[in-house]
Design an enzyme around this catalytic site. Structure first.
Site, PDB file in Angstrom:
ATOM      1  N   HIS A 186       0.847  -1.196   0.000  1.00  6.01           N
ATOM      2  CA  HIS A 186       0.000   0.000   0.000  1.00  6.01           C
ATOM      3  C   HIS A 186       0.889   1.254   0.000  1.00  6.01           C
ATOM      4  O   HIS A 186       0.711   2.154  -0.817  1.00  6.01           O
ATOM      5  CB  HIS A 186      -0.894  -0.053   1.247  1.00  6.01           C
ATOM      6  CG  HIS A 186      -1.630   1.212   1.558  1.00  6.01           C
ATOM      7  ND1 HIS A 186      -2.999   1.307   1.522  1.00  6.01           N
ATOM      8  CD2 HIS A 186      -1.202   2.442   1.924  1.00  6.01           C
ATOM      9  CE1 HIS A 186      -3.367   2.523   1.838  1.00  6.01           C
ATOM     10  NE2 HIS A 186      -2.306   3.251   2.102  1.00  6.01           N
ATOM     11  N   GLU A 187       1.877   1.269   0.913  1.00  7.68           N
ATOM     12  CA  GLU A 187       2.767   2.433   1.000  1.00  7.68           C
ATOM     13  C   GLU A 187       3.556   2.618  -0.289  1.00  7.68           C
ATOM     14  O   GLU A 187       3.761   3.742  -0.733  1.00  7.68           O
ATOM     15  CB  GLU A 187       3.730   2.294   2.185  1.00  7.68           C
ATOM     16  CG  GLU A 187       3.049   2.344   3.548  1.00  7.68           C
ATOM     17  CD  GLU A 187       2.159   3.567   3.713  1.00  7.68           C
ATOM     18  OE1 GLU A 187       2.556   4.670   3.267  1.00  7.68           O
ATOM     19  OE2 GLU A 187       1.059   3.407   4.267  1.00  7.68           O
ATOM     20  N   HIS A 196       1.761   4.552  -2.871  1.00  4.84           N
ATOM     21  CA  HIS A 196       1.953   6.006  -2.735  1.00  4.84           C
ATOM     22  C   HIS A 196       3.334   6.405  -3.256  1.00  4.84           C
ATOM     23  O   HIS A 196       3.487   7.376  -3.983  1.00  4.84           O
ATOM     24  CB  HIS A 196       1.891   6.430  -1.264  1.00  4.84           C
ATOM     25  CG  HIS A 196       0.567   6.236  -0.602  1.00  4.84           C
ATOM     26  ND1 HIS A 196      -0.592   6.744  -1.114  1.00  4.84           N
ATOM     27  CD2 HIS A 196       0.224   5.609   0.547  1.00  4.84           C
ATOM     28  CE1 HIS A 196      -1.601   6.429  -0.302  1.00  4.84           C
ATOM     29  NE2 HIS A 196      -1.128   5.738   0.709  1.00  4.84           N
ATOM     30  N   ASP A 210      -5.642   8.499   3.907  1.00  3.14           N
ATOM     31  CA  ASP A 210      -5.588   8.864   2.494  1.00  3.14           C
ATOM     32  C   ASP A 210      -6.868   9.580   2.068  1.00  3.14           C
ATOM     33  O   ASP A 210      -6.831  10.488   1.239  1.00  3.14           O
ATOM     34  CB  ASP A 210      -5.389   7.615   1.643  1.00  3.14           C
ATOM     35  CG  ASP A 210      -4.093   6.914   2.007  1.00  3.14           C
ATOM     36  OD1 ASP A 210      -3.128   7.616   2.341  1.00  3.14           O
ATOM     37  OD2 ASP A 210      -4.060   5.679   1.963  1.00  3.14           O
TER      38      ASP A 210
HETATM   39 ZN   LIG Z   1      -2.083   5.267   2.455  1.00  2.00          ZN
END
Ligand SMILES: [Zn+2]
Length: 371
Positions: free
Chosen positions: A58-59, A62, A160
């Site tokens: 997930h990170e 980004h 987010d």
């Molecule tokens: Zn996030």
């Protein structure tokens, strides 16, 4: 961030684990062991490690999107509540912030769909209870990824969803107002979460407090940045400060530290040019590792970022944040240091600015006519 250990680096980003995350893993192991014996404990641990991998992906959603816009990420830290990717800056371009923010939750959606389509995971047996230990591991993993995506889309900073909301608002209202509104909505969501937590689950109360504080600090940072725009660096710089010579001994630096209340010392060569900066912590470390006879040149950080004295404060402020520099030097036309800006001087300037009557700004050229 202290309390974190580096576990390696992926594509130029150092991955750190916060110690509380390891404690959390140990706790999961112990709790599963108590509830269902060794098999359950290993199953619980495997699940948490896979979850950790999903949070990491997930990170990196980004991180890689940010990189496409030229924003690098030196560190990502994993906490029990999720990951924190330290972007060097958040783009003020709403479209870019939108894509960077939404990339993380999208990764979890893709993982969940992938698990269902390719591995035949079913959400039926996992149900809503992610911690239902009797459901197959793969089902729980798919469910927890959907939960991660939904949780992160809560419209509150630092989630987010808060950034997605701000980006959507900013395209119409401008960055500062959009942040104000997004932060207010985030604080409202935090209150609602805290209230639900009081009724159902105390863990939610902690998340609520965390969300509330993050929303305030985000709004504060953006306001600070907006305020510092148009203010000259000379209005916020320290003009009386001690400097050190590169050939001075570390114990001289200690004397200077004790004599002044300064925490950061520019290191200036004979020509008056900055060659580095020595912070309080560099000094203590050098004293321990190299001893009092070591030279300042061997203890200092090699670079003191500088801005010209005619530049605006927001530029200095951005350097302080992006480079996590202890101080920014202000130079005159000849490149000599005439002032110093640290997070404290910026803070003090803001306090003074707030005490002034409305419309009056620091700096000689912005006083109202006649004043
Ligand atoms: Zn996030």
């Amino acid at each position: 961030m202290s309390w974190s250990i580096n576990i390696g680096s992926i594509a130029g980003t150092v991955v750190r684990i916060h110690l509380t995350f390891l404690l959390f893993l140990a706790w999961i192991f112990a709790a599963s062991y108590a509830a269902g014996g060794a098999a359950a404990a290993w199953d619980g641990l495997a699940f948490m490690l896979l979850l950790f991998l999903c949070v990491l992906l997930h990170e990196f959603g980004h991180i890689f999107t940010a990189r496409a816009f030229g924003v690098t990420t030196p560190f990502v830290t994993l906490l029990p509540i999720g990951g924190v990717a330290q972007l060097t800056r958040i783009p003020e371009e709403p479209g870019q912030e939108f894509l960077i923010a939404i990339a993380g939750p999208l990764v979890n959606v893709v993982i969940a769909i992938g698990l269902m389509v390719l591995a035949g995971a079913s959400l039926q047996s996992a149900g809503t209870a992610v911690d239902n230990m009797h459901a197959p591991l793969i089902d729980r993993l798919a469910a927890v990824n959907l939960f991660l995506a939904l949780f992160n889309m809560i419209p509150a900073f630092p989630m987010d969803g808060g950034r997605v909301l701000r980006a959507l608002l900013a395209s119409r209202l401008g960055y500062v107002r959009a942040t104000g509104i997004a932060a207010a909505i985030g604080q409202f969501v935090a209150f609602a979460l805290g209230f639900i937590g009081l009724l159902y689950n105390p863990v939610l109360i902690f998340i609520a407090i965390f969300v509330y504080l993050a929303a305030s600090s985000e709004a504060h940072m953006v306001a600070l940045r907006a305020l510092s725009r148009g203010v000259p660096v000379s209005a916020a710089m320290m003009t009386q400060f001690a400097t050190l010579a590169p050939q001075a001994h570390v114990d001289e630096a200690v004397q200077t530290l004790l004599r002044t209340s300064q925490g950061e010392f520019p290191v200036i060569d004979d020509a008056g040019k900055p060659v580095g900066v020595l912070g309080r912590y560099d000094l203590i470390r050098a004293l321990k590792q190299l001893g009092p006879d070591a030279r300042v040149a061997d203890a200092m950080s090699a670079e003191l970022p500088t801005v010209g004295h005619r530049r605006c404060l927001d530029e200095a402020f951005r350097i302080l944040q992006e480079q996590s520099a202890p101080a920014v030097g202000v130079t005159d036309a000849g490149g000599r240091i005439i002032g110093l800006i640290t997070p404290e001087t910026v803070g003090q300037m803001m306090v003074v600015q707030n005490a002034l009557p409305k419309g009056v700004q620091l700096g000689p050229w912005s006083r109202p006519a006649g004043a």
